[in-house]
Design an enzyme around this catalytic site. Structure first.
Site, PDB file in Angstrom:
ATOM      1  N   TYR A  24       1.147  -0.805  -0.465  1.00  0.00           N
ATOM      2  CA  TYR A  24      -0.449  -0.010   0.372  1.00  0.00           C
ATOM      3  C   TYR A  24       0.692   1.425   0.039  1.00  0.00           C
ATOM      4  O   TYR A  24       0.348   1.731  -0.629  1.00  0.00           O
ATOM      5  CB  TYR A  24      -0.454   0.211   1.185  1.00  0.00           C
ATOM      6  CG  TYR A  24      -1.413   1.042   1.124  1.00  0.00           C
ATOM      7  CD1 TYR A  24      -2.125   1.697   1.088  1.00  0.00           C
ATOM      8  CD2 TYR A  24      -1.186   1.984   2.963  1.00  0.00           C
ATOM      9  CE1 TYR A  24      -2.823   3.206   1.292  1.00  0.00           C
ATOM     10  CE2 TYR A  24      -1.942   2.892   2.120  1.00  0.00           C
ATOM     11  CZ  TYR A  24      -2.717   3.574   1.813  1.00  0.00           C
ATOM     12  OH  TYR A  24      -3.667   5.343   3.079  1.00  0.00           O
ATOM     13  N   SER A 106      -3.543  14.017   7.593  1.00  0.00           N
ATOM     14  CA  SER A 106      -4.366  13.211   6.373  1.00  0.00           C
ATOM     15  C   SER A 106      -5.264  13.413   7.342  1.00  0.00           C
ATOM     16  O   SER A 106      -6.347  12.785   8.495  1.00  0.00           O
ATOM     17  CB  SER A 106      -3.980  11.985   6.144  1.00  0.00           C
ATOM     18  OG  SER A 106      -5.045  11.052   5.336  1.00  0.00           O
ATOM     19  N   GLN A 127      -3.934  18.120   5.825  1.00  0.00           N
ATOM     20  CA  GLN A 127      -4.940  17.634   4.916  1.00  0.00           C
ATOM     21  C   GLN A 127      -6.334  17.133   4.699  1.00  0.00           C
ATOM     22  O   GLN A 127      -6.637  16.614   5.526  1.00  0.00           O
ATOM     23  CB  GLN A 127      -4.027  16.770   4.296  1.00  0.00           C
ATOM     24  CG  GLN A 127      -4.610  16.101   2.978  1.00  0.00           C
ATOM     25  CD  GLN A 127      -4.762  14.666   2.949  1.00  0.00           C
ATOM     26  OE1 GLN A 127      -4.966  14.440   3.958  1.00  0.00           O
ATOM     27  NE2 GLN A 127      -6.363  15.268   1.728  1.00  0.00           N
ATOM     28  N   TYR A 129      -9.258  16.614   2.408  1.00  0.00           N
ATOM     29  CA  TYR A 129     -10.118  15.801   0.846  1.00  0.00           C
ATOM     30  C   TYR A 129     -11.494  15.547   1.222  1.00  0.00           C
ATOM     31  O   TYR A 129     -12.055  16.337   2.286  1.00  0.00           O
ATOM     32  CB  TYR A 129      -9.954  14.331   1.696  1.00  0.00           C
ATOM     33  CG  TYR A 129      -9.020  13.134   0.836  1.00  0.00           C
ATOM     34  CD1 TYR A 129      -8.362  13.472  -0.410  1.00  0.00           C
ATOM     35  CD2 TYR A 129      -8.268  11.840   1.321  1.00  0.00           C
ATOM     36  CE1 TYR A 129      -7.227  12.997  -0.911  1.00  0.00           C
ATOM     37  CE2 TYR A 129      -7.315  11.621   1.418  1.00  0.00           C
ATOM     38  CZ  TYR A 129      -6.476  11.908  -0.245  1.00  0.00           C
ATOM     39  OH  TYR A 129      -4.895  11.350  -0.386  1.00  0.00           O
ATOM     40  N   THR A 155      -6.356  18.871  -0.696  1.00  0.00           N
ATOM     41  CA  THR A 155      -5.775  18.398  -1.850  1.00  0.00           C
ATOM     42  C   THR A 155      -6.844  17.898  -2.746  1.00  0.00           C
ATOM     43  O   THR A 155      -7.979  17.301  -2.658  1.00  0.00           O
ATOM     44  CB  THR A 155      -5.304  16.332  -0.988  1.00  0.00           C
ATOM     45  OG1 THR A 155      -4.860  16.524  -0.496  1.00  0.00           O
ATOM     46  CG2 THR A 155      -5.406  15.041  -2.133  1.00  0.00           C
ATOM     47  N   ARG A 164      -5.037   0.673  -8.309  1.00  0.00           N
ATOM     48  CA  ARG A 164      -3.802   0.560  -8.208  1.00  0.00           C
ATOM     49  C   ARG A 164      -3.720  -1.108  -7.651  1.00  0.00           C
ATOM     50  O   ARG A 164      -4.198  -1.289  -7.105  1.00  0.00           O
ATOM     51  CB  ARG A 164      -3.326   0.770  -6.841  1.00  0.00           C
ATOM     52  CG  ARG A 164      -3.910   2.482  -6.785  1.00  0.00           C
ATOM     53  CD  ARG A 164      -3.454   2.767  -4.840  1.00  0.00           C
ATOM     54  NE  ARG A 164      -3.835   4.637  -4.966  1.00  0.00           N
ATOM     55  CZ  ARG A 164      -3.865   5.299  -4.030  1.00  0.00           C
ATOM     56  NH1 ARG A 164      -4.033   5.253  -2.999  1.00  0.00           N
ATOM     57  NH2 ARG A 164      -4.496   6.741  -3.983  1.00  0.00           N
ATOM     58  N   LYS A 251      -2.983  21.365  -2.593  1.00  0.00           N
ATOM     59  CA  LYS A 251      -2.308  19.381  -3.215  1.00  0.00           C
ATOM     60  C   LYS A 251      -2.679  19.240  -4.702  1.00  0.00           C
ATOM     61  O   LYS A 251      -3.841  18.595  -4.442  1.00  0.00           O
ATOM     62  CB  LYS A 251      -2.583  19.519  -1.727  1.00  0.00           C
ATOM     63  CG  LYS A 251      -1.130  18.077  -2.471  1.00  0.00           C
ATOM     64  CD  LYS A 251      -0.301  17.208  -1.000  1.00  0.00           C
ATOM     65  CE  LYS A 251      -0.467  16.251  -0.869  1.00  0.00           C
ATOM     66  NZ  LYS A 251      -0.064  14.774  -1.396  1.00  0.00           N
ATOM     67  N   HIS A 275       1.010  13.334  -6.878  1.00  0.00           N
ATOM     68  CA  HIS A 275       0.020  12.291  -5.597  1.00  0.00           C
ATOM     69  C   HIS A 275       1.391  10.708  -5.436  1.00  0.00           C
ATOM     70  O   HIS A 275       1.213   9.867  -5.405  1.00  0.00           O
ATOM     71  CB  HIS A 275      -1.359  11.501  -6.034  1.00  0.00           C
ATOM     72  CG  HIS A 275      -1.915  11.756  -4.161  1.00  0.00           C
ATOM     73  ND1 HIS A 275      -2.861  12.487  -4.387  1.00  0.00           N
ATOM     74  CD2 HIS A 275      -2.064  10.587  -3.236  1.00  0.00           C
ATOM     75  CE1 HIS A 275      -3.583  11.682  -3.375  1.00  0.00           C
ATOM     76  NE2 HIS A 275      -2.896  10.722  -2.689  1.00  0.00           N
ATOM     77  N   ARG A 278       0.518   7.881  -7.896  1.00  0.00           N
ATOM     78  CA  ARG A 278      -0.731   7.428  -7.195  1.00  0.00           C
ATOM     79  C   ARG A 278      -2.174   7.199  -7.522  1.00  0.00           C
ATOM     80  O   ARG A 278      -3.478   6.734  -7.717  1.00  0.00           O
ATOM     81  CB  ARG A 278      -0.398   6.559  -5.356  1.00  0.00           C
ATOM     82  CG  ARG A 278       0.117   6.907  -4.698  1.00  0.00           C
ATOM     83  CD  ARG A 278      -0.084   7.520  -3.101  1.00  0.00           C
ATOM     84  NE  ARG A 278      -0.485   6.532  -2.868  1.00  0.00           N
ATOM     85  CZ  ARG A 278      -0.177   5.299  -2.011  1.00  0.00           C
ATOM     86  NH1 ARG A 278       1.188   4.837  -2.663  1.00  0.00           N
ATOM     87  NH2 ARG A 278      -1.304   4.926  -1.197  1.00  0.00           N
TER      88      ARG A 278
HETATM   89  C1  LIG Z   1       0.529   5.291   2.039  1.00  0.00           C
HETATM   90  C2  LIG Z   1       0.060   6.810   1.277  1.00  0.00           C
HETATM   91  C3  LIG Z   1      -0.468   7.315   1.717  1.00  0.00           C
HETATM   92  C4  LIG Z   1      -0.910   8.477   1.225  1.00  0.00           C
HETATM   93  N1  LIG Z   1      -2.072   9.601   1.614  1.00  0.00           N
HETATM   94  C5  LIG Z   1      -2.517  10.407   1.113  1.00  0.00           C
HETATM   95  C6  LIG Z   1      -3.756  11.146   1.597  1.00  0.00           C
HETATM   96  O1  LIG Z   1      -3.976  10.719   2.756  1.00  0.00           O
HETATM   97  N2  LIG Z   1      -3.689  12.228   1.808  1.00  0.00           N
HETATM   98  C7  LIG Z   1      -2.849  12.795   0.460  1.00  0.00           C
HETATM   99  O2  LIG Z   1      -3.368  14.775   0.246  1.00  0.00           O
HETATM  100  N3  LIG Z   1      -2.088  12.724   0.089  1.00  0.00           N
HETATM  101  C8  LIG Z   1      -1.287  11.117   0.367  1.00  0.00           C
HETATM  102  N4  LIG Z   1      -0.337  10.631  -0.020  1.00  0.00           N
HETATM  103  C9  LIG Z   1       0.411  11.248  -1.203  1.00  0.00           C
HETATM  104  C10 LIG Z   1       1.634  11.994  -0.953  1.00  0.00           C
HETATM  105  O3  LIG Z   1       0.775  13.099   0.733  1.00  0.00           O
HETATM  106  C11 LIG Z   1       2.184  12.468  -1.601  1.00  0.00           C
HETATM  107  O4  LIG Z   1       2.056  13.523  -2.163  1.00  0.00           O
HETATM  108  C12 LIG Z   1       3.368  11.240  -1.873  1.00  0.00           C
HETATM  109  O5  LIG Z   1       4.030   9.990  -0.971  1.00  0.00           O
HETATM  110  C13 LIG Z   1       4.848  11.605  -2.714  1.00  0.00           C
HETATM  111  O6  LIG Z   1       5.494  10.676  -3.139  1.00  0.00           O
HETATM  112  P1  LIG Z   1       6.677  10.064  -2.672  1.00  0.00           P
HETATM  113  O7  LIG Z   1       6.021   9.859  -2.272  1.00  0.00           O
HETATM  114  O8  LIG Z   1       6.609   9.720  -4.096  1.00  0.00           O
HETATM  115  O9  LIG Z   1       7.365  11.019  -2.211  1.00  0.00           O
HETATM  116  C14 LIG Z   1      -0.638   9.318   0.108  1.00  0.00           C
HETATM  117  C15 LIG Z   1       1.212   8.338  -0.450  1.00  0.00           C
HETATM  118  C16 LIG Z   1       1.398   7.398   0.277  1.00  0.00           C
HETATM  119  C17 LIG Z   1       2.139   6.870  -0.431  1.00  0.00           C
END
Ligand SMILES: Cc1cc2nc3c(=O)[nH]c(=O)nc-3n(C[C@H](O)[C@H](O)[C@H](O)COP(=O)(O)O)c2cc1C
Length: 378
Positions: A24, A106, A127, A129, A155, A164, A251, A275, A278
């Site tokens: 994840y 988050s 953050q 959503y 976000t 995914r 974001k 993101h 993702r």
């Molecule tokens: C496991 C996971 C959960 C995430 N959950 C959120 C989230 O709840 N809200 C959000 O805005 N971004 C979320 N993100 C995105 C991160 O805030 C961030 O933009 C991203 O991890 C950056 O890329 P990097 O991990 O390659 O550095 C998540 C990323 C990961 C890896």
């Protein structure tokens, strides 16, 4: 095991976590092309080595929107971090406060905002959503105000949840997911005791208090997909503004036109991000888009950036491409999963040391000076 870089924490997290949780964190959308491009494109950015610049010491401190930070770093919002380590968001926020950087909680955290805010020596950021239930949104923003949240990070790149494949394979979603997760958890007894048993409750703390059984961590991905608001548009920003008196950072902006629209709509700051690969697989990397966005908006927007950052040198690269602050996503999550608060403090120290040496070798003594003049003819 010797841990000398953020990547070592990735290996340690893989060993400690049940597979569905490691995948994840580690995985991305679709064929993970954008995830891979974030890392490859960023690492291919070359820095200009300078000599005889007499930089005796490097000052890594900075300031954004009235908030001082001892490093040009922020902890990115990571949903469900309380499943990576016991009350993970509390541990993460404590580490961030100790190292003098903002922690962004988050919406989909395990620990509710009140628990994290009370445990942190520094005001946290939240953050947001956009979920369909506006009653929940009102409630969340009221709780954020009551918890002294410093800035809101809204976000906007998730009007639908990216698909995914890894999550379906690992048991995060897909057939017999609950049974598969249980078997994986039993294979990791240290995690099962520390987090699985002692880290309860595992609900999505911010959400469950309001929505009750309508959204639970057990069905996390399915429920996010069902609850996010696909009608999100620029008027939604006004709706949030009417309920949030403070600053709002958008974001997930990745396009020059959207960045210009953000300026037109009175936004002060954005996080240039896909993101972490993702959401839209096939979207360009942040390293590719950040300079274009920086050119398009000039000084009209404060730019933060993330996606693909795995070392202090990557931070320097993003600063040189136009960012004023960099969010750590997976680099933080791996360290939290592997070693809790101490791991996060350690990884922040590693990033600081790498950034400091990188800046010295580029002949720059302060964060403000780490601009495009530090790039070497890419
Ligand atoms: C496991 C996971 C959960 C995430 N959950 C959120 C989230 O709840 N809200 C959000 O805005 N971004 C979320 N993100 C995105 C991160 O805030 C961030 O933009 C991203 O991890 C950056 O890329 P990097 O991990 O390659 O550095 C998540 C990323 C990961 C890896």
């Amino acid at each position: 095991m010797i841990v000398s870089s953020a990547l070592d924490y990735r290996a340690a997290a893989r060993r400690r976590l049940p597979r569905f949780l490691f995948d994840y964190i580690d995985g991305g959308a679709g064929a993970e092309r954008t995830l891979a491009a974030n890392i490859a494109d960023l690492q291919s950015v070359t820095l200009r080595q300078r000599v005889m610049q007499g930089v005796e010491s490097v000052d890594l401190s900075t300031e954004w929107l009235g908030v001082a930070a001892s490093l040009p770093l922020l902890i990115a919002p990571i949903g469900m971090s309380g499943m990576f380590a016991r009350r993970g968001e509390v541990q993460g926020a404590r580490a961030a406060a100790k190292k003098g950087v903002p922690f962004i909680l988050s919406t989909l955290a395990v620990c509710p905002i009140e628990e994290v805010a009370a445990a942190s020596a520094r005001p946290i950021w939240l953050q947001l959503y956009m979920l369909k239930d506006r009653g929940f949104m009102e409630n969340m923003l009221a709780r954020a105000r009551a918890s002294n949240v410093e800035h809101l990070v809204f976000t906007v790149d998730l009007p639908a949840l990216g698909i995914r494949y890894r999550d379906a394979h690992s048991g995060m979603s897909g057939p017999f997911a609950a049974q598969r997760r249980l078997l994986q958890a039993l294979a990791k007894p240290a995690w099962a005791f520390d987090v699985g048993l002692m880290g309860r409750p595992h609900d999505l703390g911010n959400v469950v208090a309001y929505l009750g059984g309508a959204m639970k961590q057990q069905n996390y991905l399915r429920d996010i997909a069902a609850n996010v608001d696909p009608t999100l548009d620029w008027s939604t920003l006004d709706w949030v503004r009417d309920r949030w008196p403070g600053r709002i950072i958008l974001k997930g902006v990745l396009d020059e036109t959207d960045a210009r629209d953000a300026v037109r709509c009175g936004v002060e700051a954005i996080v240039v991000s896909n993101h972490g690969g993702r959401q839209l697989d096939g979207a360009p990397s942040v390293a590719r888009m950040l300079p274009r966005i920086a050119d398009a908006v000039g000084d009209d927007l404060l730019l933060f950036a993330d996606s693909g950052v795995r070392s202090g040198l990557d931070v320097l690269r993003l600063l040189a491409l136009g960012a004023k602050g960099v969010l750590l996503g997976r680099a933080y999550a791996y360290a939290l999963a592997a070693a809790g608060q101490g791991g996060v403090e350690d990884v922040l120290d590693m990033f600081a040391a790498e950034l400091r040496v990188g800046m010295m070798l580029c002949g720059v003594g302060e964060v403000r000076g780490a601009d495009s003049s530090r790039l070497s003819g890419n």
